[in-house]
Design a protein around this motif. Structure first.
Motif, PDB file in Angstrom:
ATOM      1  N   LYS A   1     -33.753  -8.914   8.128  1.00 18.81           N
ATOM      2  CA  LYS A   1     -34.755  -8.006   8.691  1.00 18.81           C
ATOM      3  C   LYS A   1     -34.452  -7.818  10.175  1.00 18.81           C
ATOM      4  CE  LYS A   1     -39.708  -7.214   8.582  1.00 18.81           C
ATOM      5  NZ  LYS A   1     -40.987  -7.748   8.113  1.00 18.81           N
TER       6      LYS A   1
ATOM      7  N   GLU B   1     -36.673  -2.848   9.702  1.00 20.47           N
ATOM      8  CA  GLU B   1     -35.751  -2.393   8.657  1.00 20.47           C
ATOM      9  C   GLU B   1     -35.005  -3.594   8.066  1.00 20.47           C
ATOM     10  OE1 GLU B   1     -32.019   0.689   8.047  1.00 20.47           O
ATOM     11  OE2 GLU B   1     -32.523   0.035  10.073  1.00 20.47           O
TER      12      GLU B   1
ATOM     13  N   SER C   1     -27.941  -0.098   5.306  1.00 22.36           N
ATOM     14  CA  SER C   1     -29.371   0.086   5.070  1.00 22.36           C
ATOM     15  C   SER C   1     -29.692   0.046   3.582  1.00 22.36           C
ATOM     16  CB  SER C   1     -29.832   1.431   5.635  1.00 22.36           C
ATOM     17  OG  SER C   1     -29.686   1.445   7.026  1.00 22.36           O
TER      18      SER C   1
ATOM     19  N   GLU D   1     -32.289   0.815   0.295  1.00 26.19           N
ATOM     20  CA  GLU D   1     -33.227   1.819  -0.182  1.00 26.19           C
ATOM     21  C   GLU D   1     -34.504   1.110  -0.618  1.00 26.19           C
ATOM     22  OE1 GLU D   1     -31.198   3.867  -3.328  1.00 26.19           O
ATOM     23  OE2 GLU D   1     -29.574   4.495  -2.013  1.00 26.19           O
ATOM     24  N   GLN D   2     -35.585   1.858  -0.740  1.00 30.35           N
ATOM     25  CA  GLN D   2     -36.833   1.277  -1.239  1.00 30.35           C
ATOM     26  C   GLN D   2     -36.641   0.879  -2.695  1.00 30.35           C
ATOM     27  OE1 GLN D   2     -39.224   0.838   0.958  1.00 30.35           O
ATOM     28  NE2 GLN D   2     -40.546  -0.213  -0.483  1.00 30.35           N
ATOM     29  N   GLY D   3     -37.182  -0.269  -3.098  1.00 31.65           N
ATOM     30  CA  GLY D   3     -37.062  -0.750  -4.471  1.00 31.65           C
ATOM     31  C   GLY D   3     -35.861  -1.661  -4.645  1.00 31.65           C
TER      32      GLY D   3
ATOM     33  N   ASN E   1     -32.131  -2.939  -4.963  1.00 26.36           N
ATOM     34  CA  ASN E   1     -30.842  -2.620  -4.356  1.00 26.36           C
ATOM     35  C   ASN E   1     -29.775  -3.520  -4.968  1.00 26.36           C
ATOM     36  OD1 ASN E   1     -31.199  -0.816  -1.678  1.00 26.36           O
ATOM     37  ND2 ASN E   1     -33.021  -2.064  -2.049  1.00 26.36           N
TER      38      ASN E   1
ATOM     39  N   ASN F   1     -34.744  -6.832  -3.887  1.00 27.14           N
ATOM     40  CA  ASN F   1     -35.836  -5.894  -4.115  1.00 27.14           C
ATOM     41  C   ASN F   1     -36.572  -5.668  -2.810  1.00 27.14           C
ATOM     42  OD1 ASN F   1     -37.669  -4.212  -5.256  1.00 27.14           O
ATOM     43  ND2 ASN F   1     -38.582  -5.721  -6.612  1.00 27.14           N
ATOM     44  N   LYS F   2     -36.417  -4.471  -2.251  1.00 26.80           N
ATOM     45  CA  LYS F   2     -37.091  -4.110  -1.005  1.00 26.80           C
ATOM     46  C   LYS F   2     -38.438  -3.494  -1.334  1.00 26.80           C
ATOM     47  CE  LYS F   2     -36.633  -1.229   3.088  1.00 26.80           C
ATOM     48  NZ  LYS F   2     -35.852  -0.191   3.741  1.00 26.80           N
ATOM     49  N   LYS F   3     -39.489  -4.140  -0.904  1.00 28.68           N
ATOM     50  CA  LYS F   3     -40.854  -3.682  -1.208  1.00 28.68           C
ATOM     51  C   LYS F   3     -41.416  -2.848  -0.106  1.00 28.68           C
ATOM     52  CE  LYS F   3     -41.563  -7.663  -4.067  1.00 28.68           C
ATOM     53  NZ  LYS F   3     -42.242  -8.858  -4.353  1.00 28.68           N
TER      54      LYS F   3
END
Length: 102
Positions: free
Chosen positions: A28, A33, A73, A75-77, A79, A100-102
């Motif tokens: 992070k 981000e 970078s 993505e949302q959800g 990866n 898993n990007k929440k």
């Protein structure tokens, strides 16, 4: 030599090298981000790095250096990341990561 006294010889190339080292981790940043940090190193030379994120197109990066670093970078959800590093003797290291990007 076999039981019938037939003699055979074999010539084989021996590469005295180790595969490149590779690490991939999620981090992070100060702005919030979340990125994948990709770091690779080889004692002689990294020739290329292949990166596939999710179902995207495979990126092929020519390196020609002993080290490689990239922030990628997310993505949302979910990866899914696959990274393969090649050295000058075509030895490879591959890592797969799921985050898993929440």
């Amino acid at each position: 030599v076999d039981v019938n006294k037939n003699v055979a010889t074999k010539t084989q190339l021996i590469v005295g090298d180790a595969a490149p080292t590779l690490s991939v981790k999620a981090q992070k940043k100060e702005n919030g981000e979340i990125v994948f940090l990709i770091d690779a190193e080889d004692d002689e030379e990294i020739t290329k790095v292949e990166i596939t994120l999710n179902d995207g197109e495979k990126q092929i990066i020519d390196v020609n250096d002993k080290t490689y670093h990239q922030e990628l970078s997310m993505e949302q959800g979910e990866n899914r990341l696959i990274v393969t590093v090649y050295n000058q003797n075509d030895l490879t290291t591959t890592l797969r990561r799921l985050f898993n990007k929440k």
